[in-house]
Enzyme design. Structure first.
Site, PDB file in Angstrom:
ATOM      1  N   HIS A 119      -5.297  -8.133   6.332  1.00  0.00           N
ATOM      2  CA  HIS A 119      -5.464  -6.781   5.783  1.00  0.00           C
ATOM      3  C   HIS A 119      -6.065  -6.904   4.388  1.00  0.00           C
ATOM      4  CE1 HIS A 119      -4.928  -2.543   5.650  1.00  0.00           C
ATOM      5  NE2 HIS A 119      -3.995  -2.542   4.739  1.00  0.00           N
ATOM      6  N   HIS A 136       0.659   4.456  13.234  1.00  0.00           N
ATOM      7  CA  HIS A 136      -0.293   4.405  12.118  1.00  0.00           C
ATOM      8  C   HIS A 136      -1.625   4.993  12.575  1.00  0.00           C
ATOM      9  CE1 HIS A 136      -2.560   2.614   8.686  1.00  0.00           C
ATOM     10  NE2 HIS A 136      -1.388   2.693   8.074  1.00  0.00           N
ATOM     11  N   ASP A 147       0.112  -3.202   8.416  1.00  0.00           N
ATOM     12  CA  ASP A 147      -1.321  -3.009   8.645  1.00  0.00           C
ATOM     13  C   ASP A 147      -1.985  -4.355   8.945  1.00  0.00           C
ATOM     14  OD1 ASP A 147      -0.777  -0.413   8.112  1.00  0.00           O
ATOM     15  OD2 ASP A 147      -1.950  -0.284   6.267  1.00  0.00           O
ATOM     16  N   ASP A 172       1.261   4.146   1.216  1.00  0.00           N
ATOM     17  CA  ASP A 172       1.794   4.855   2.384  1.00  0.00           C
ATOM     18  C   ASP A 172       2.884   4.074   3.093  1.00  0.00           C
ATOM     19  OD1 ASP A 172      -0.377   3.093   3.038  1.00  0.00           O
ATOM     20  OD2 ASP A 172      -0.516   3.993   5.033  1.00  0.00           O
ATOM     21  N   HIS A 173       3.200   2.886   2.568  1.00  0.00           N
ATOM     22  CA  HIS A 173       4.267   2.073   3.158  1.00  0.00           C
ATOM     23  C   HIS A 173       5.456   1.867   2.210  1.00  0.00           C
ATOM     24  CE1 HIS A 173       2.017   0.715   6.799  1.00  0.00           C
ATOM     25  NE2 HIS A 173       1.001   1.113   6.034  1.00  0.00           N
ATOM     26  N   HIS A 227       0.876  -1.179   0.000  1.00  0.00           N
ATOM     27  CA  HIS A 227       0.000   0.000   0.000  1.00  0.00           C
ATOM     28  C   HIS A 227       0.906   1.219   0.000  1.00  0.00           C
ATOM     29  CE1 HIS A 227      -4.000  -1.910   1.529  1.00  0.00           C
ATOM     30  NE2 HIS A 227      -3.966  -1.818   0.214  1.00  0.00           N
TER      31      HIS A 227
END
Length: 316
Positions: A139, A268, A209, A66-67, A64
């Protein structure tokens, strides 16, 4: 060991928090490790006490943005700074194609060796100071946690006791460490009589996540440190029209209450918890503490934590 939080926001950067990135430094190691690399991570590193030149390994928990969207910029910055030390990236399947495409389209020639290793959940990797195991999480996209177990130190000699016999440091010390009997001044010395108690290596989990903290199961038992997402409080999550697979503070506290996890750092954090909002991170803290009795921190960008050999953690 020292943990430097470079980004602690969920999903997108805010004026207070950047997206996911965490630096790990071990005592007596010159290189450090980066876990996740959200957009803008290279600038966060510049604002920290960490050095690009000493970054040796990057671990990505899942694909994802944002990672991992910060990887191309980080790789290019390293090149532009003239740093030629090799770099290794561990990521899920697809990380190689992403990076090769980004480098090819931008015609970025790194000038240093880049090794990309695509792991699978369940795999273990051996490093000089620790073993790392990849644990599957729950996730919307395949996501993992990294379980890190530091090697026990079992070869420490009681040098004071040996010196009291008149035996100064010499090749005989090495023989004792290897478990061999040695003779000194007519006396046979047995290794077991001159070894200090082992130093048990620390254990920690750095999780990506995850909607179900309990999925970590036995790995939580007596864990020294857990770094885990805590995106929402339960009341906020319950009101979401579109449910997402992230952990709430209540779920995190309940999952850890009987596991003996010594220390927890939650990160997070959803952007709605901010200094200008009636929703505050203290709400997350209080909800976790309702169940969890261990030491708890809610990480902010540039927080630095030190976990000592006795598993006492403090914010520096």
């Amino acid at each position: 060991m020292t943990l430097t939080f470079l980004g602690t926001s969920a999903g997108k950067p805010t004026s207070e928090r950047n997206v996911s990135a965490l630096g790990l430094t071990l005592e007596q190691e010159s290189m450090w490790y980066l876990f996740d690399c959200g957009e803008g991570t290279q600038r966060q590193i510049m604002k920290s006490q960490l050095s690009f030149g000493r970054l040796g390994t990057v671990f990505i928990t899942h694909l994802h943005g944002d990672h991992y969207f910060g990887l191309p910029g980080l790789l290019a910055t390293k090149k532009l700074d003239g740093i030629t030390a090799p770099l290794t990236i561990y990521g899920p399947q697809g990380i190689r194609a992403f990076l090769e495409c980004a480098m090819d389209l931008s015609e970025t020639h790194l000038g240093y060796r880049l090794e990309i290793i695509e792991y699978r959940a369940g795999e273990s990797f051996l490093f000089d100071r620790f073993t790392l195991k990849v644990l599957p999480l729950v996730h919307s996209k395949e996501s993992v946690a990294f379980y890190i177990k530091e090697h026990d130190i079992t070869d420490r000699l009681n040098e004071a006791k040996l010196r009291a016999l008149g035996l100064e440091p010499s090749p005989l010390y090495g023989e004792l460490k290897r478990g061999e009997n040695v003779r000194f001044e007519g006396k046979e010395l047995e290794p077991s009589e001159y070894m200090l108690k082992p130093v048990i290596g620390r254990s920690l989990i750095i999780a990506g996540d995850n909607s179900t903290p309990a999925v970590l199961d036995d790995y939580l038992e007596d864990l020294d440190l857990l770094v885990h997402e805590c995106t929402y409080t339960q009341a906020v999550y319950d009101k979401l029209v579109r449910k997402v697979l992230h952990t709430t503070a209540m779920e995190l506290g309940e999952a850890l209450q009987s596991r003996g996890v010594k220390n927890l750092i939650a990160n997070h954090i959803d952007p709605r918890y901010n200094k200008e909002s009636p929703l505050d991170v203290k709400m997350i803290y209080d909800e976790i503490k309702h169940c969890y009795e261990g030491k708890l921190f809610i990480a902010e960008d540039f927080d630095v934590y030190h976990l000592d050999r006795d598993c006492f953690i403090e914010k520096l």
